[in-house]
Design an enzyme around this catalytic site. Structure first.
Site, PDB file in Angstrom:
ATOM      1  N   ASP A  91      18.115  10.703 -13.056  1.00 33.91           N
ATOM      2  CA  ASP A  91      17.614  12.062 -13.212  1.00 33.91           C
ATOM      3  C   ASP A  91      18.807  13.002 -13.098  1.00 33.91           C
ATOM      4  OD1 ASP A  91      15.931  14.137 -13.574  1.00 33.91           O
ATOM      5  OD2 ASP A  91      14.852  13.939 -11.677  1.00 33.91           O
ATOM      6  N   ASP A 126      16.865  19.744 -17.268  1.00 32.60           N
ATOM      7  CA  ASP A 126      15.721  20.576 -17.643  1.00 32.60           C
ATOM      8  C   ASP A 126      15.292  21.438 -16.463  1.00 32.60           C
ATOM      9  OD1 ASP A 126      15.016  18.057 -16.452  1.00 32.60           O
ATOM     10  OD2 ASP A 126      12.920  18.549 -16.799  1.00 32.60           O
ATOM     11  N   CYS A 280      -3.916  -8.657   0.931  1.00 36.83           N
ATOM     12  CA  CYS A 280      -2.875  -8.900  -0.066  1.00 36.83           C
ATOM     13  C   CYS A 280      -2.189 -10.217   0.275  1.00 36.83           C
ATOM     14  CB  CYS A 280      -1.869  -7.735  -0.041  1.00 36.83           C
ATOM     15  SG  CYS A 280      -0.399  -7.972  -1.049  1.00 36.83           S
ATOM     16  N   CYS A 282       1.096 -10.900  -0.960  1.00 31.18           N
ATOM     17  CA  CYS A 282       2.517 -10.800  -1.284  1.00 31.18           C
ATOM     18  C   CYS A 282       3.331 -11.444  -0.151  1.00 31.18           C
ATOM     19  CB  CYS A 282       2.915  -9.338  -1.484  1.00 31.18           C
ATOM     20  SG  CYS A 282       3.100  -8.381   0.040  1.00 31.18           S
ATOM     21  N   CYS A 285       2.903  -9.595   3.259  1.00 25.37           N
ATOM     22  CA  CYS A 285       1.584  -9.718   3.881  1.00 25.37           C
ATOM     23  C   CYS A 285       1.269 -11.152   4.281  1.00 25.37           C
ATOM     24  CB  CYS A 285       0.509  -9.184   2.931  1.00 25.37           C
ATOM     25  SG  CYS A 285       0.697  -7.427   2.582  1.00 25.37           S
TER      26      CYS A 285
END
Length: 709
Positions: A91, A126, A280, A282, A285
């Protein structure tokens, strides 16, 4: 390179499964782009790679402001500095500009810095705007456009750039501002565009405003560009963003939520203190309990919680990709709508909006055929684009073959004899009314709904269809259901007074029945006039399921023998010889004359239950329609002709013109510039995309026609 970096693999809704080509590898999309803080990284790039991420985003302004870090990155390059050999997006400091009102760098300085450190995807400086009048916002949008021109004039934003430059689109939620932004930003050769100024909407979950804005931007923006969403946030909303057509989206939520002890899931957010068990599997977890994480040092806990949040986000991305392949993205968004009321409201608005541009937007990108059937779980899903499309075209594409008709309920249709001389039309809670001959075509047979009642809007559409039957010469119309009282009730609403109770309405022969089936399929799939491509047929059914599998033509001409059948036989015999297989001495006699002078016209795809044309159908279709219109036809540059005739893929960059009605997964016909038939193919994208894209496969080649001498 920087202008043509994206290609489509598969589609659903406005979502795309695609490939984004960068200087450091190709990225599978849609994807999340995790935000890495250059000063306070919660996870390492090694962690990101282990989870499966192919790209991350960091802030070039923060690097630029840190003198030691700036010099190091300028010397070594950003990839070396981060120990990362994949794509990096940066960014420009726009977020800091929004927060602090100013940054100590100019647009060209930060653009030049991004280019010098070797980023793969960079953003001009921007000016995000979140508040103020339209006039106030327009001032800053115009300044962003000026900076885009400045970067292009300086040679940074150019087709030759190794960096993919992102053109930020602002103006949310005002249509005229967004349209102005798109119109002026697309004057410059950005390789990618992004929708910005959405942070307040995401923080307050005003997703409906974001949805409206996304449709405007995606409708106006050429489809060949990948589109990024700044600050996407929670994984429960990822499927919605992809449905709208966003290909990438960045988020720091995984780290910010972890810092606050919040645990992400596609179904919502949980406070770690409220969890007894992890929902979960994963690696985090599976290894720790909530209590064990709570007992850790805060920084260690933040790291592991951030890792979980990244794992669950990547799992959702993979789930979305699979949904696009299967054609179940709408269903996944419906499931996620249960996780938050604002997602539910945005989803409902998408489907029930009276704004016809919403339906037009999705219909243009929505595939016509999908691998999996429809599963309706919410009232608004009766307005899904694929259902509305059916109602739009069936009035024109229903093959009417009798002057007698029976309108029946689904329960009654199974009791009606197969070879009745009256045409049977089945009332449907989802589709309104379905001609019995095409009930197996996707998605008419392949759907389940939570509500099987025949409601007013369903019956109103049936009334409209019945009026069309009368206009087409149907003189006798009956209503039928096993329950006479229910039949009378439905008939009264539809204006049908005559009950069907076994009256003699005549019968048709099996040959007539099979010809009706073939003509019905043709007219529904390819429109009026295509039913005239056949006069005599033989149908082959699956021994396992009893469903239609192949259609053979029995009205072959001498011209077709010479120009289609003999070349097709030669093709298959040569293929067999190469494989060392035995071939007949006289293939034409063995495989055509002795088989009853019939030839394969089209097959029926078992997944989609659509017609897949074979060379004979392609030849007849070409003769009938190539000189009149582009009916499901794509015109290809002669430059690609030789390769396409050899069954090579049809690339979008060679497409000159295409029938506007073509959608992804349609079976189409490929012609050269002289309008000679050169191939049969399956569309991989819709007509608009075929014309706008300059990269990737537009259609999968099914059969290439050899050039006639």
């Amino acid at each position: 390179m920087a202008e043509d970096v994206f290609e489509i693999i598969a589609k659903d809704g406005a979502g795309r499964l695609g490939k984004l080509k960068t200087a450091h590898g190709t990225i599978k999309t849609p994807t999340l782009v995790p935000v890495i803080n250059p000063h306070l990284p919660v996870v390492s790039t090694h962690d990101l790679k282990k989870i499966g991420y192919e790209i991350f985003i960091t802030n070039s302004y923060l690097i630029y402001k840190d003198e030691r870090l700036r010099e190091y990155v300028l010397e070594k390059g950003i990839h070396y500095a981060y120990s990362w050999d994949k794509a990096i997006m940066t960014d420009s400091g726009a977020f800091q500009l929004m927060v602090y009102g100013d940054v100590e760098v100019s647009n060209l300085e930060i653009v030049d810095f991004q280019a010098r450190i070797g980023v793969d995807i960079g953003v001009i400086l921007d000016i995000p705007i979140y508040r103020g009048s339209k006039e106030y916002r327009m001032k800053f949008i115009s300044e962003t456009v000026r900076r885009a021109k400045e970067a292009a004039d300086a040679g940074y934003v150019s087709p030759e750039s190794k960096t993919i430059w992102v053109g930020p689109i602002h103006g949310v939620p005002y249509a005229e501002l967004l349209e102005y932004s798109v119109e002026h930003m697309t004057k410059y050769p950005f390789g990618m565009y992004a929708v910005g100024s959405i942070v307040p909407l995401m923080e307050s979950y005003q997703l409906q405003q974001l949805v409206k804005s996304a449709v405007i931007v995606k409708s106006k923006l050429p489809s060949r560009y990948p589109v990024h969403l700044f600050g996407a946030g929670h994984p429960s909303a990822f499927a919605l963003f992809v449905l709208l057509g966003f290909d990438t989206f960045d988020s720091a939520a995984y780290a910010l939520y972890a810092k606050d002890g919040r645990y992400l899931s596609p179904h919502g957010t949980f406070n770690l203190r409220d969890l007894e068990y992890f929902p979960c599997e994963c690696p985090i977890c599976s290894k720790y309990t909530p209590k064990e994480l709570l007992d850790m040092d805060p920084m260690e806990r933040q790291h592991y919680l951030a890792m979980h949040n990244l794992y669950v986000s990547m799992a959702e991305i993979r789930r979305i990709r699979q949904a696009i392949l299967e054609g179940t993205l709408w269903k996944l968004v419906a499931e996620r709508a249960s996780s938050h009321s604002e997602i539910a409201r945005a989803y409902k608005w998408l489907l029930k909006s009276k704004n016809k541009n919403i339906y037009k937007f999705f219909e243009e990108f929505e595939p016509r055929f999908k691998r999996r059937g429809l599963m309706l779980t919410r009232p608004e899903e009766f307005h899904l684009p694929i259902i509305r499309r059916y109602k739009d075209i069936i009035l024109e594409r229903s093959y009417i073959w009798s002057d007698k008709a029976i309108i029946t309920t689904p329960e009654g249709s199974n009791n009606l004899q197969r070879y009745l001389g009256a045409q049977v039309f089945i009332l449907s809670p989802v589709f309104g009314i379905i001609p019995r001959e095409i009930r197996g075509i996707y998605p008419l047979f392949q759907h389940l709904t939570f509500d099987n009642k025949l409601r007013k809007n369903t019956l109103d559409f049936a009334k409209k269809f019945i009026n069309r039957l009368k206009e087409n010469g149907v003189k006798e119309i009956y209503i039928y259901d096993p329950d006479d009282s229910y039949a009378k009730k439905i008939g009264s609403y539809l204006g049908i007074n005559e009950l069907y109770s076994g009256q003699d309405l005549g019968v048709i022969t099996r040959d007539e029945f099979e010809l009706i089936i073939a003509k019905s399929f043709l007219k529904y799939q390819y429109g009026p006039g295509s039913e005239k491509l056949l006069n005599r047929v033989e149908i082959e059914y699956s021994q396992a399921t009893g469903r239609l599998r192949k259609i053979y033509a029995k009205d072959i001409t001498k011209e077709e023998i010479e120009k289609v059948i003999i070349p097709e036989l030669n093709y298959h015999m040569n293929k067999k010889k190469k494989l060392g297989l035995q071939v007949p001495d006289d293939p034409l006699e063995t495989l055509f004359y002795s088989k009853g002078e019939k030839w394969l016209f089209a097959a029926v795809a078992p997944n989609y239950f659509k017609l897949v044309p074979h060379p004979l159908m392609g030849y007849r279709f070409w003769k009938k329609f190539s000189s009149s219109d582009l009916r499901y036809i794509v015109i290809l540059s002669n430059e690609a002709e030789e390769f396409v005739r050899k069954k090579k893929s049809i690339f979008a960059k060679f497409v000159i013109d295409a029938d506007n009605s073509i959608r992804a997964n349609d079976e189409i016909f490929i012609l050269n510039e002289e309008k000679e038939l050169i191939a049969l193919a399956r569309a991989q994208m819709g007509a608009r995309e075929m014309i706008e894209f300059r990269r990737g496969v537009a259609a999968e080649n099914r059969y290439g026609f050899e050039k006639q001498s």
